[in-house]
Design a protein around this motif. Structure first.
Motif, short mmCIF file in Angstrom:
data_model
loop_
_atom_site.label_atom_id
_atom_site.label_comp_id
_atom_site.label_asym_id
_atom_site.label_seq_id
_atom_site.Cartn_x
_atom_site.Cartn_y
_atom_site.Cartn_z
N THR A 103 0.85 -1.19 0.00
CA THR A 103 0.00 0.00 0.00
C THR A 103 0.89 1.24 0.00
N ILE A 104 0.60 2.18 -0.87
CA ILE A 104 1.33 3.44 -0.92
C ILE A 104 0.75 4.36 0.16
N VAL A 105 1.62 4.92 1.00
CA VAL A 105 1.14 5.81 2.07
C VAL A 105 1.81 7.18 1.95
N SER A 106 1.09 8.20 2.37
CA SER A 106 1.62 9.56 2.35
C SER A 106 2.70 9.70 3.42
N LYS A 107 3.50 10.75 3.33
CA LYS A 107 4.55 10.95 4.34
C LYS A 107 3.95 11.22 5.71
N GLU A 108 2.75 11.82 5.75
CA GLU A 108 2.10 12.06 7.03
C GLU A 108 1.71 10.74 7.70
N GLU A 109 1.12 9.84 6.91
CA GLU A 109 0.73 8.53 7.43
C GLU A 109 1.97 7.71 7.79
N PHE A 110 3.01 7.84 6.99
CA PHE A 110 4.28 7.15 7.25
C PHE A 110 4.83 7.61 8.60
N GLU A 138 14.74 6.10 -3.05
CA GLU A 138 14.81 7.49 -3.49
C GLU A 138 13.46 7.99 -3.99
N LYS A 139 12.77 7.20 -4.79
CA LYS A 139 11.44 7.55 -5.30
C LYS A 139 10.44 6.52 -4.80
N LYS A 140 10.28 5.39 -5.50
CA LYS A 140 9.51 4.25 -4.99
C LYS A 140 9.63 3.01 -5.85
N THR A 141 10.45 3.03 -6.87
CA THR A 141 10.61 1.89 -7.76
C THR A 141 11.19 0.68 -7.06
N LEU A 142 12.32 0.86 -6.37
CA LEU A 142 12.95 -0.27 -5.67
C LEU A 142 12.09 -0.76 -4.52
N ALA A 189 13.20 11.24 -1.47
CA ALA A 189 13.34 12.53 -2.16
C ALA A 189 12.31 13.55 -1.66
N ASP A 190 11.12 13.09 -1.24
CA ASP A 190 10.07 13.99 -0.76
C ASP A 190 9.97 14.03 0.77
#
Length: 133
Positions: free
Chosen positions: A34-41, A93-97, A121-122
């Protein structure tokens, strides 16, 4: 049929095959974590295992405070270092790996996998840098 027609047919088959492969990979990545926002992270990282899947040099240059380094290229061999009973928060760095790492972990029976949207990065939270000698 002349040579160009055969070449064109083979080229189109290759392009269509590549497109189908990419579509399959997209859904595999999407279903693995699941992709999570930095706030949720930030909110949930204290209750989880935070894993930086970048290489050691990138990790040493700067990483999210509290993260451990488990490079993507070593994920298959070292996945057993992670606990299956706790959520795993992945980033690179982004989310590929991270997505590729999540697929590996999912195959090995891990659940509750999360990826930081935008990656390191973000990130605007606390970081740690290794001091150079």
């Amino acid at each position: 049929m002349d040579g160009w027609t055969i070449f064109t047919i083979i080229l189109w088959i290759g392009i269509i095959g590549w497109g189908i492969w990419e579509l399959i990979q997209y859904f595999r990545r999407k279903n693995a974590a699941t992709i999570v926002s930095k706030e949720e992270f930030k909110e949930n990282m204290r209750k989880a295992q935070v894993v930086d899947v970048r290489g050691k040099d990138e990790f040493d240059a700067g990483h999210i405070l509290g993260a451990r380094n488990l490079p993507y290229l070593q994920m298959k061999q070292r996945a057993n270092e992670l606990r299956k009973d706790q959520p795993i928060y992945l980033y690179d760095e982004k989310k590929t790996l991270s997505a590729r790492s999540a697929i590996i972990l999912k195959k090995q029976g891990y659940q509750n996998l999360y990826i930081l949207k935008g990656g390191y990065a973000d990130w605007d939270g606390k970081i740690k840098r290794k001091k150079m000698k």
